[in-house]
Design an enzyme around this catalytic site. Structure first.
Site, PDB file in Angstrom:
ATOM      1  N   ASP A  16      30.679 -24.894 -11.126  1.00 62.59           N
ATOM      2  CA  ASP A  16      31.095 -26.285 -11.315  1.00 62.59           C
ATOM      3  C   ASP A  16      31.475 -26.846  -9.955  1.00 62.59           C
ATOM      4  O   ASP A  16      32.642 -26.824  -9.555  1.00 62.59           O
ATOM      5  CB  ASP A  16      32.294 -26.321 -12.278  1.00 62.59           C
ATOM      6  CG  ASP A  16      32.593 -27.718 -12.789  1.00 62.59           C
ATOM      7  OD1 ASP A  16      31.708 -28.586 -12.692  1.00 62.59           O
ATOM      8  OD2 ASP A  16      33.706 -27.933 -13.282  1.00 62.59           O
ATOM      9  N   GLU A  95      25.311 -36.632 -14.021  1.00 67.73           N
ATOM     10  CA  GLU A  95      26.028 -37.459 -14.990  1.00 67.73           C
ATOM     11  C   GLU A  95      25.626 -38.932 -14.957  1.00 67.73           C
ATOM     12  O   GLU A  95      25.460 -39.524 -13.892  1.00 67.73           O
ATOM     13  CB  GLU A  95      27.537 -37.336 -14.741  1.00 67.73           C
ATOM     14  CG  GLU A  95      28.384 -37.898 -15.852  1.00 67.73           C
ATOM     15  CD  GLU A  95      29.589 -37.029 -16.145  1.00 67.73           C
ATOM     16  OE1 GLU A  95      30.383 -37.425 -17.013  1.00 67.73           O
ATOM     17  OE2 GLU A  95      29.734 -35.973 -15.517  1.00 67.73           O
ATOM     18  N   LYS A 131      23.803 -35.597 -18.086  1.00 69.69           N
ATOM     19  CA  LYS A 131      25.170 -35.353 -18.558  1.00 69.69           C
ATOM     20  C   LYS A 131      25.771 -36.655 -19.100  1.00 69.69           C
ATOM     21  O   LYS A 131      25.786 -37.683 -18.422  1.00 69.69           O
ATOM     22  CB  LYS A 131      26.009 -34.830 -17.385  1.00 69.69           C
ATOM     23  CG  LYS A 131      27.199 -33.986 -17.759  1.00 69.69           C
ATOM     24  CD  LYS A 131      27.767 -33.359 -16.489  1.00 69.69           C
ATOM     25  CE  LYS A 131      29.026 -32.579 -16.775  1.00 69.69           C
ATOM     26  NZ  LYS A 131      29.649 -32.102 -15.520  1.00 69.69           N
ATOM     27  N   THR A 155      29.327 -33.739 -22.342  1.00 72.74           N
ATOM     28  CA  THR A 155      30.561 -33.311 -21.694  1.00 72.74           C
ATOM     29  C   THR A 155      31.768 -34.049 -22.280  1.00 72.74           C
ATOM     30  O   THR A 155      31.631 -34.823 -23.218  1.00 72.74           O
ATOM     31  CB  THR A 155      30.448 -33.532 -20.171  1.00 72.74           C
ATOM     32  OG1 THR A 155      31.587 -32.976 -19.515  1.00 72.74           O
ATOM     33  CG2 THR A 155      30.333 -35.009 -19.830  1.00 72.74           C
ATOM     34  N   PHE A 177      35.868 -28.733 -23.107  1.00 71.68           N
ATOM     35  CA  PHE A 177      36.779 -28.694 -21.962  1.00 71.68           C
ATOM     36  C   PHE A 177      38.057 -27.913 -22.290  1.00 71.68           C
ATOM     37  O   PHE A 177      39.051 -28.467 -22.756  1.00 71.68           O
ATOM     38  CB  PHE A 177      37.132 -30.128 -21.538  1.00 71.68           C
ATOM     39  CG  PHE A 177      36.161 -30.727 -20.552  1.00 71.68           C
ATOM     40  CD1 PHE A 177      34.830 -30.394 -20.571  1.00 71.68           C
ATOM     41  CD2 PHE A 177      36.594 -31.642 -19.601  1.00 71.68           C
ATOM     42  CE1 PHE A 177      33.931 -30.948 -19.666  1.00 71.68           C
ATOM     43  CE2 PHE A 177      35.714 -32.198 -18.686  1.00 71.68           C
ATOM     44  CZ  PHE A 177      34.382 -31.851 -18.717  1.00 71.68           C
TER      45      PHE A 177
END
Length: 318
Positions: A16, A95, A131, A155, A177
């Site tokens: 990440d 994203e 994303k 996400t 998450f």
């Protein structure tokens, strides 16, 4: 054997980060990025040419300042993603602007645009995950993008309703998450002593894993946003785990065997539950105060970081 190598036997490890040096060091198959990570690393010398090329691209495309900034920021994200793909064998996640999180049409347009920009760079769409925040609108957009062979990573996923809707939409991958769920509960209902077996973030992923595997959904589960290695080790056996360089280093420097914690249930049910309607999804999600608050704050934060990126770009385009 260190814990990182041991963990790799049970879960695919994803970095990440937007830092090329970290990616080269840990040699993951896949990498995830977001506006916050790009903002953190965009000033690195290795990305200087990407910035210059993105400014030239935006000027060439033309339009008003807002349009140029939009094109430049997207080109930076794609340029960084393309650079990362030179170092890995798998996927990179890029994203969509968080401000489009409540528009199906805008998310589809942006997803297609990002893929088109990757293809202009010579990158096949099969190596890119678009994303999106796991709102109802983004999930429906992902459902349509998947039909175009554009894989998606949903996400900012905090509720079981979000996970179910993603699986029902045949989304390629979700990122629950763990850390942000833990943060919320730790703020509102702090434990006197930390116990990973009572960690709400860890328990959330375990519940999703068991549900997906019981009903044989194809959607990949990638645990994300970890605060400590205990959370990571408690989810060994999860399809994928995306981990920050700091925690990867801690795992690498810790000698010890990792045991598999998540196992596919013995009984698999072929007949899947009825799909959630929009109203059912919104109601179930809304019943989870933590999920409502963390999804909202996560979208706002990514939006703010997107704004910061855009403000940094403006002087180059005036």
């Amino acid at each position: 054997m260190n814990q990182l190598e041991s963990l790799k036997k049970f879960s695919k490890i994803v970095v990440d980060s937007g830092d090329i040096e970290s990616i080269e060091q840990y040699k993951p198959e896949d990498v995830t990025t977001n506006p916050s990570l790009i903002l953190k690393y965009w000033n690195l010398d290795i990305y200087h040419n990407i910035l210059i090329n993105s400014i030239e691209y935006a000027k060439k495309k033309g339009g008003n300042l807002k349009k140029k900034v939009h094109n430049a920021v997207n080109k930076i994200a794609v340029g960084i993603g393309s650079k990362i793909l030179e170092k890995i064998t798998g996927y990179v996640s890029t994203e969509v602007n968080a401000k489009y999180s409540f528009s199906i049409e805008d998310c589809i347009i942006e997803g297609k645009k990002l893929i088109s920009m990757y293809e202009e760079e010579g990158v096949n769409r099969s190596r890119v995950l678009i994303k999106l925040a796991a709102t109802w609108e983004c999930i429906q957009a992902a459902k349509e993008l998947e039909k175009l062979n554009i894989k998606c990573n949903l996400t900012l996923l905090f509720s079981f309703a979000q996970a179910k809707a993603c699986a029902e939409a045949n989304v390629f991958l979700i990122s629950p998450f763990v850390g942000r769920i833990y943060d919320w509960y730790n703020l509102h209902y702090p434990l006197l002593q930390y116990d990973v077996n009572k960690d709400k973030g860890v328990l959330s992923v375990k519940k999703i894993f068991n549900y997906f595997k019981t009903y044989n959904y194809n959607t990949i589960i990638m645990g994300a946003s970890f605060r400590n290695i205990q959370q990571i080790l408690a989810l060994s056996g999860c399809d994928q785990l995306t981990i920050s360089p700091i925690l990867l280093e801690e795992l690498k420097n810790t000698i010890g065997k990792v045991d598999k914690q998540l196992h596919i249930p013995n009984e698999i049910t072929i007949i899947k539950p009825k799909n959630l309607s929009k109203s059912e999804f919104l109601w179930e999600h809304n019943l989870d105060q933590m999920a409502v608050e963390t999804l909202s704050s996560g979208i706002r934060q990514f939006g703010l970081d997107q704004d910061k990126l855009e403000k940094l770009i403006i002087p180059y385009l005036i």
